[in-house]
Design an enzyme around this catalytic site. Structure first.
Site, PDB file in Angstrom:
ATOM      1  N   ASP A  45      -9.743   8.648  -6.181  1.00  0.00           N
ATOM      2  CA  ASP A  45     -10.362   7.712  -5.544  1.00  0.00           C
ATOM      3  C   ASP A  45     -10.541   7.943  -4.194  1.00  0.00           C
ATOM      4  OD1 ASP A  45      -8.318   5.522  -4.179  1.00  0.00           O
ATOM      5  OD2 ASP A  45      -7.646   6.118  -6.244  1.00  0.00           O
ATOM      6  N   GLU A 132      -6.765  -7.320  -4.335  1.00  0.00           N
ATOM      7  CA  GLU A 132      -5.554  -7.073  -3.784  1.00  0.00           C
ATOM      8  C   GLU A 132      -5.479  -8.063  -2.538  1.00  0.00           C
ATOM      9  OE1 GLU A 132      -4.396  -3.034  -1.902  1.00  0.00           O
ATOM     10  OE2 GLU A 132      -6.390  -2.475  -2.854  1.00  0.00           O
TER      11      GLU A 132
END
Length: 242
Positions: A45, A132
């Protein structure tokens, strides 16, 4: 006695040096805590932290997929998203776009913003919502968890309708326990655990197993790149998410 003391001091020094060397090997990405089997489906990523990416070079290093940062909140587009999305689509990689979810903006605004930014490509992976804790929101004590879950559900439903597939939710252990665990079983998980394996009780489709790998093909301010594994066979990956 003096000889014994010297031996003890030498042993302590040797142990200390060994510990420093081992820590350094992990810190500089030479050794890794997690090492998936060699036949695993591996991917990366990326975001603007990797800078300009030579996708031909990057895609040639035994990886099969890439998740690319697209948006954050309801107004921020990653500066490298357009070039990354366009150039990665010209490789053999399967690609997907991810959105960093904000606790300070409505799910509807964030979803519409993401959809207006990310144009579908052939065989793309499901969109990802990165959930998150960040900044001043360090734990569940700093948020209204029910309100966050509501806005996240709005986001999930809107982009599911837009792209014709349920999104993947990226989580840390903290965000999974506080926000996602009991309310989003309809979405696949992408779980971050870079120092140990995934807990047995957690079922996920992707695992971020390292944040300290080095590959060729990028020149950003971040020298390391995140590595991920698909939690299934290559045949299952080829048909994912079906």
């Amino acid at each position: 006695m003096k000889t014994n003391k010297k031996v003890i001091i030498a042993l302590i020094a040797l142990v200390a040096i060994s510990v420093i060397v081992i820590i350094s090997l992990f810190w500089f990405g030479i050794l890794h805590f997690n090492n998936p089997p060699s036949d695993s489906v591996i991917g990366i990523d990326v975001s603007s932290y990797q800078g300009d990416i030579d996708w031909t070079t990057l895609s040639s290093q035994n990886i099969s997929f890439a998740f690319i940062k697209a948006t954050e909140g309801s107004s921020f587009v990653d500066p490298c998203f357009t070039s990354n999305w366009t150039n990665a689509a010209d490789t053999d990689l399967r690609i997907g776009a991810y959105h960093f979810f904000s606790f300070e903006s409505s799910g509807e605004k964030q979803a519409k913003f993401f959809c207006s930014t990310v144009t579908p490509v052939d065989n793309m992976l499901p969109p990802v919502i990165d959930v998150e804790f960040y900044g001043k929101f360090k734990s569940v004590k700093d948020i209204d968890a029910d309100a966050v879950k509501h806005e996240l559900r709005v986001f999930v439903d809107l982009i599911s309708a837009e792209y014709g597939m349920k999104p993947i939710i990226y989580v840390t252990n903290k965000s999974f326990e506080a926000i996602v665990k009991n309310d989003f079983s309809d979405c696949d998980l992408w779980f971050r655990s870079v120092y140990s394996s995934i807990p047995n009780e957690i079922k996920c489709s992707f695992w971020q197993f390292s944040n300290r790998h080095r590959l060729d093909g990028y020149n950003g301010k971040e020298p390391y790149i995140d590595m991920n594994v698909f939690c299934g066979s290559s045949e299952e990956f080829a048909n994912y998410p079906n």
